[in-house]
Scaffold this motif. Sequence first.
Motif, mmCIF file in Angstrom:
data_model
loop_
_atom_site.group_PDB
_atom_site.id
_atom_site.type_symbol
_atom_site.label_atom_id
_atom_site.label_comp_id
_atom_site.label_asym_id
_atom_site.label_seq_id
_atom_site.Cartn_x
_atom_site.Cartn_y
_atom_site.Cartn_z
ATOM 1 N N ILE A 1 -8.622 23.344 1.330
ATOM 2 C CA ILE A 1 -9.973 23.225 1.883
ATOM 3 C C ILE A 1 -9.931 22.540 3.244
ATOM 4 C CG2 ILE A 1 -12.218 22.128 1.572
ATOM 5 C CD1 ILE A 1 -11.837 24.529 -0.214
ATOM 6 N N THR A 2 -9.078 21.479 3.335
ATOM 7 C CA THR A 2 -8.965 20.757 4.614
ATOM 8 C C THR A 2 -8.455 21.679 5.705
ATOM 9 O OG1 THR A 2 -8.525 18.700 3.414
ATOM 10 C CG2 THR A 2 -7.942 18.760 5.752
ATOM 11 N N VAL A 3 -7.418 22.464 5.362
ATOM 12 C CA VAL A 3 -6.866 23.404 6.346
ATOM 13 C C VAL A 3 -7.909 24.443 6.734
ATOM 14 C CG1 VAL A 3 -5.154 25.220 6.688
ATOM 15 C CG2 VAL A 3 -4.480 23.058 5.624
ATOM 16 N N GLU A 4 -8.650 24.933 5.712
ATOM 17 C CA GLU A 4 -9.682 25.926 6.002
ATOM 18 C C GLU A 4 -10.761 25.348 6.912
ATOM 19 O OE1 GLU A 4 -11.081 27.223 2.237
ATOM 20 O OE2 GLU A 4 -9.411 28.605 1.874
ATOM 21 N N LYS A 5 -11.138 24.080 6.651
ATOM 22 C CA LYS A 5 -12.141 23.436 7.496
ATOM 23 C C LYS A 5 -11.632 23.301 8.924
ATOM 24 C CE LYS A 5 -14.981 20.720 4.328
ATOM 25 N NZ LYS A 5 -15.435 19.360 3.972
ATOM 26 N N GLU A 6 -10.368 22.838 9.026
ATOM 27 C CA GLU A 6 -9.803 22.682 10.362
ATOM 28 C C GLU A 6 -9.753 24.021 11.093
ATOM 29 O OE1 GLU A 6 -6.037 20.880 9.724
ATOM 30 O OE2 GLU A 6 -6.852 18.872 9.357
ATOM 31 N N LEU A 7 -9.362 25.079 10.339
ATOM 32 C CA LEU A 7 -9.314 26.394 10.960
ATOM 33 C C LEU A 7 -10.710 26.856 11.374
ATOM 34 C CD1 LEU A 7 -6.732 28.235 8.685
ATOM 35 C CD2 LEU A 7 -6.398 27.481 11.041
ATOM 36 N N LYS A 8 -11.689 26.569 10.494
ATOM 37 C CA LYS A 8 -13.057 26.969 10.799
ATOM 38 C C LYS A 8 -13.579 26.213 12.018
ATOM 39 C CE LYS A 8 -17.614 27.478 8.677
ATOM 40 N NZ LYS A 8 -18.413 27.266 7.461
ATOM 41 N N GLU A 9 -13.292 24.879 12.050
ATOM 42 C CA GLU A 9 -13.729 24.085 13.199
ATOM 43 C C GLU A 9 -13.051 24.573 14.479
ATOM 44 O OE1 GLU A 9 -12.873 20.071 12.200
ATOM 45 O OE2 GLU A 9 -14.514 19.882 10.742
ATOM 46 N N ARG A 10 -11.744 24.914 14.354
ATOM 47 C CA ARG A 10 -11.030 25.408 15.531
ATOM 48 C C ARG A 10 -11.608 26.742 15.993
ATOM 49 N NH1 ARG A 10 -4.765 25.099 14.831
ATOM 50 N NH2 ARG A 10 -5.463 22.951 14.469
ATOM 51 N N ASP A 11 -11.939 27.585 14.998
ATOM 52 C CA ASP A 11 -12.552 28.864 15.344
ATOM 53 C C ASP A 11 -13.903 28.651 16.034
ATOM 54 O OD1 ASP A 11 -10.426 30.232 14.352
ATOM 55 O OD2 ASP A 11 -11.359 30.688 12.413
ATOM 56 N N GLN A 12 -14.660 27.666 15.486
ATOM 57 C CA GLN A 12 -15.957 27.375 16.084
ATOM 58 C C GLN A 12 -15.804 26.841 17.499
ATOM 59 O OE1 GLN A 12 -17.670 24.673 13.249
ATOM 60 N NE2 GLN A 12 -18.542 26.300 11.977
ATOM 61 N N GLN A 13 -14.791 25.969 17.693
ATOM 62 C CA GLN A 13 -14.534 25.441 19.025
ATOM 63 C C GLN A 13 -14.153 26.558 19.985
ATOM 64 O OE1 GLN A 13 -11.517 22.526 18.310
ATOM 65 N NE2 GLN A 13 -12.936 21.031 17.397
ATOM 66 N N LEU A 14 -13.261 27.409 19.507
ATOM 67 C CA LEU A 14 -12.855 28.523 20.369
ATOM 68 C C LEU A 14 -14.035 29.444 20.661
ATOM 69 C CD1 LEU A 14 -9.388 29.398 18.782
ATOM 70 C CD2 LEU A 14 -9.817 28.238 20.952
ATOM 71 N N GLU A 15 -14.860 29.664 19.615
ATOM 72 C CA GLU A 15 -16.033 30.509 19.799
ATOM 73 C C GLU A 15 -17.000 29.873 20.784
ATOM 74 O OE1 GLU A 15 -18.133 34.000 19.127
ATOM 75 O OE2 GLU A 15 -16.171 33.434 18.313
ATOM 76 N N LEU A 16 -17.137 28.519 20.674
ATOM 77 C CA LEU A 16 -18.020 27.801 21.588
ATOM 78 C C LEU A 16 -17.512 27.902 23.013
ATOM 79 C CD1 LEU A 16 -20.432 25.914 22.052
ATOM 80 C CD2 LEU A 16 -18.926 23.988 21.552
ATOM 81 N N ILE A 17 -16.197 27.648 23.165
ATOM 82 C CA ILE A 17 -15.600 27.755 24.500
ATOM 83 C C ILE A 17 -15.753 29.182 25.026
ATOM 84 C CG2 ILE A 17 -13.423 27.644 25.769
ATOM 85 C CD1 ILE A 17 -12.583 25.388 23.833
ATOM 86 N N PHE A 18 -15.531 30.127 24.138
ATOM 87 C CA PHE A 18 -15.643 31.546 24.484
ATOM 88 C C PHE A 18 -17.042 31.857 25.023
ATOM 89 C CE2 PHE A 18 -16.148 36.055 23.099
ATOM 90 C CZ PHE A 18 -15.129 36.602 23.870
ATOM 91 N N ASP A 19 -18.062 31.214 24.384
ATOM 92 C CA ASP A 19 -19.439 31.515 24.741
ATOM 93 C C ASP A 19 -19.946 30.702 25.925
ATOM 94 O OD1 ASP A 19 -20.110 33.610 23.121
ATOM 95 O OD2 ASP A 19 -20.763 32.353 21.463
ATOM 96 N N ILE A 20 -19.399 29.472 26.123
ATOM 97 C CA ILE A 20 -19.943 28.638 27.198
ATOM 98 C C ILE A 20 -19.243 28.867 28.529
ATOM 99 C CG2 ILE A 20 -20.643 26.867 25.564
ATOM 100 C CD1 ILE A 20 -18.276 25.190 26.481
ATOM 101 N N LEU A 21 -18.141 29.612 28.512
ATOM 102 C CA LEU A 21 -17.463 29.895 29.772
ATOM 103 C C LEU A 21 -18.375 30.698 30.697
ATOM 104 C CD1 LEU A 21 -13.846 30.835 28.631
ATOM 105 C CD2 LEU A 21 -14.519 28.836 29.954
ATOM 106 N N ASP A 22 -18.337 30.344 31.980
ATOM 107 C CA ASP A 22 -19.092 31.117 32.961
ATOM 108 C C ASP A 22 -18.419 32.449 33.267
ATOM 109 O OD1 ASP A 22 -21.026 29.199 33.180
ATOM 110 O OD2 ASP A 22 -20.024 28.140 34.827
ATOM 111 N N VAL A 23 -17.158 32.568 32.836
ATOM 112 C CA VAL A 23 -16.403 33.801 33.058
ATOM 113 C C VAL A 23 -16.780 34.819 31.987
ATOM 114 C CG1 VAL A 23 -14.110 34.809 33.235
ATOM 115 C CG2 VAL A 23 -14.521 32.472 34.052
ATOM 116 N N GLY A 24 -17.127 36.006 32.385
ATOM 117 C CA GLY A 24 -17.421 37.057 31.423
ATOM 118 C C GLY A 24 -16.137 37.585 30.795
ATOM 119 N N ILE A 25 -16.115 37.729 29.464
ATOM 120 C CA ILE A 25 -14.927 38.200 28.748
ATOM 121 C C ILE A 25 -15.351 39.316 27.792
ATOM 122 C CG2 ILE A 25 -13.010 37.587 27.227
ATOM 123 C CD1 ILE A 25 -13.361 34.684 28.145
ATOM 124 N N THR A 26 -14.627 40.437 27.841
ATOM 125 C CA THR A 26 -14.833 41.509 26.874
ATOM 126 C C THR A 26 -13.479 41.891 26.282
ATOM 127 O OG1 THR A 26 -14.608 43.246 28.530
ATOM 128 C CG2 THR A 26 -16.829 42.433 28.105
#
Length: 902
Positions: free
Chosen positions: A276-301
Amino acid sequence: MGNPTAELEVRIADLERENEALRLRLGSATGLSADQDRSVLDHSPDGYALCKIIRKEGIPDDLSVLFANKSLQDLFEGEELYHHLFSTLFHSDTADNQPKLAVLLSSNESGIPFKFECCSNGADHWFSATAFPSGDDQVAIVMESITARKKLEEQLIRNELTFRNMFDSAGIAIGITDDHSKWIFVNDQFTQMLGYSREELLEKTIPETDNPADKEETARLLEILRSGEQTEICLEKSIPKKNGSLIYLDLTITAMREDNRFLGLIIAGKDITKRITVEKELKERDQQLELIFDILDVGITISDNKGKVINCNKAAEKILGLHPLIGLSMKMDGERGHYLHPDMTRMHPNEFACVRSLEENKPVKNVELGIVKGEDDVVWIVADATPVSIGEFAVVTTFFDITRQKIASRALAESEANLRAIMESTDEMIALLDNQGRILDMNGSFYRHFGINKEDMIGEVIFNFLSMELDPDLMERCRKTLNLGRPFFGEDHSRGRWMEYTLNPVILQGNITNNVALFVKDVTDRRQAVDEINAIALRYQNLLRAASDGIHVLLPDGSITEASHSFCHMLGYTREELIGMNISQIDFVRTQEEMTRTLAESLEHSVLFTSRHRKKNGEIIDVEVGVKAVQIKEQMYHYASSRDITSRLIAEGKLKRNELKLKELNATKDKFFSIIAHDLKSPFNAIVGFSNLLVEQIKDKDYEGIADYAAIILQTANKSMDLLMNLLEWSRSQTGQLKYRPEYFNLTALIHEIVNLFQDIARQKSILLSVEIHGNYIAFADHSMISTIMRNLLSNAVKFSHLGGSIHVSLLQTTEEQVVQIKDQGVGIDAENIDKLFRIDESFVTQGTQHESGSGLGLILCKDFLEKHNGKIWAISEKGVGSTFSFAIPLIKEDLVKAEMA
């Protein structure tokens, strides 16, 4: 999985029932005797023996079998038991190592039955036996074979040990509860997992070891299992350990049931905290990456191998202006819009960076294109595309919005054109120099001033075109401007012209370059205008200094913008302190709103008013202020002149007081001569006339009426004497010869004394004269003056009272003063004439009810005397009803003490 403990408990319950049946059978067997039917005993399912006690030296030592039925002999495999000793048939040790034989022997003597279990000497058979004393040293024993039960119990014990070993050695946590969710068995893995001891857990229930946050959900699941709606539930949940920390378990909960009766729960759990801890960490990391992915001013497709977008960030949707992008082909065109090269020609979709990277299978960099969204709406981007091979990913495209840069570039070009137009349109001379003074650029005004072509001046040192006096100075200032990075201002006066120049360092993107901008302007006309203005200002300042009045300039809100020396001196402020203050801070009379209204009036005409100003030291002075409004350009100014009139007002006040005093003196003089001319003349005429009549009648010896004449003469003489005394006392008071001599005296006694003097005069007019005073009151006053006041007031009351009227005298004492009242029912006075009674400059004289005359001097004398006492006199009257005259004298503390002692 079965429950060994539950099976063992069931088996033990069965054995108990068998023992109970044995006891019932034994109860029926104890009534047998030796001569009863032997066949009954032989067919009994229970073994039966009758034993004889053997004694040694009188002490019971053993039992000898006298009789054994067939069932008992069958239990011993047909062995003949007659005369066998009991000790040779069975093991003698009990669980507590006490010999059974001794207990049997002792029970016979006590008469109490004894039940026990025993086994044969070969330990092959187990018996349940009950011994009954039968008397005559005999013991009846009923036995039942329990060998099968014993073997079953041994097997259950072995099974339980095996189960417990398997239970404790299991790799998962296992716990068993009863039907009330109380833990009745937990394995070692369970205790280690939760951090409790086995004993601690067996005292708790499921809700007590559960996560409090899951209380309601856990209760719901337990009810489902109890009701039989489900027999097994699998779930993942968090459970608190003993130390409060949480662990995550993968649980399987199974309901135990028998004959549709709920017995309890078997719970098996596996610690999945790490997972569960690993899954949480992975989920948080995914969320962080998703957040970074979305807040970047650079357009990415991210596109698949068919060119369709399978993922993108918000910046991409925003920049491209398309939502959603997912599922859209990267070759979009047509209805979606079209695209432009930097030269504004149309771009084909095959030229897109992502399309080229997908087809060429290599990175494509810096592809600039414009996305046409509308007629005047184009978004410019620079795109990079890189092929990837991760899952279904094929191409990752990144792009930047450079619309602002494009606009800025275009604006820069326009700005340069505008700047050039501005430079050429101004009369100011502008030149761009390097750090050596060489001309890099200039406007038309610059080269036309020198009369040289622009091409001939570019690249030349500017000092070649300037006067020799300016060269060294300007060069040094250029260096300072470059070194310090600050503008430099200067002037040059040559050939009758004033030139103003400014050196500015050229700053590019926040950094100082090696270039200097030179701005030169001919300010000769302005300097001449400034000199003229300065001359006017100097004359204005001299005028302000020379003015004797306090001149100051105000804005419409009352703020002071200028103050003359006289104004500063008048108020005790410096010019710097006054400028910026509001005139309402100085004016003692008008508020800021009132002053603003006064200033507004000066817009139409000059305003002149008097007021009072507060000086810096707090002193208040009277001023006369004149205000005139003047508009200069767009601003309205109020020019004010203040003159200190304090001395003048003091002189005017003194003059008014002297005038009033002189008027009073003239009135006093007129009154005095009026009294002498009239009030004294009339009585003496009567005295002289009646005296002549008296003399003539005495000569003629005509004595009739002589007494009346003599009485009239006496009465008139007395009145004249009273008037004369009033005149004398008044004149002494006015000239300061009558001294105020206060003393303590009994005011009550004085009032009674004066009233008694007027009783005879009152009776002549049938007037009731009464006094209402409760107690003796001591006054601190001039006895003679108070006596005169009382005589005058009582005289007036009698004079103006009707025949048969009444006069009432009273005295009231408060904590502040003593008040005497004389109230009559006489002719009364009009309200408008009451104030005239106590004024020397007003003539108000009336006759009494029997035409008694008066001078009006008595009340004026009363007022004068009371003022010397700091007292007061007043009257309340109504025409035709009567009057009440009152006077009050102050009371001091000593008076109160004396009044209390009286």
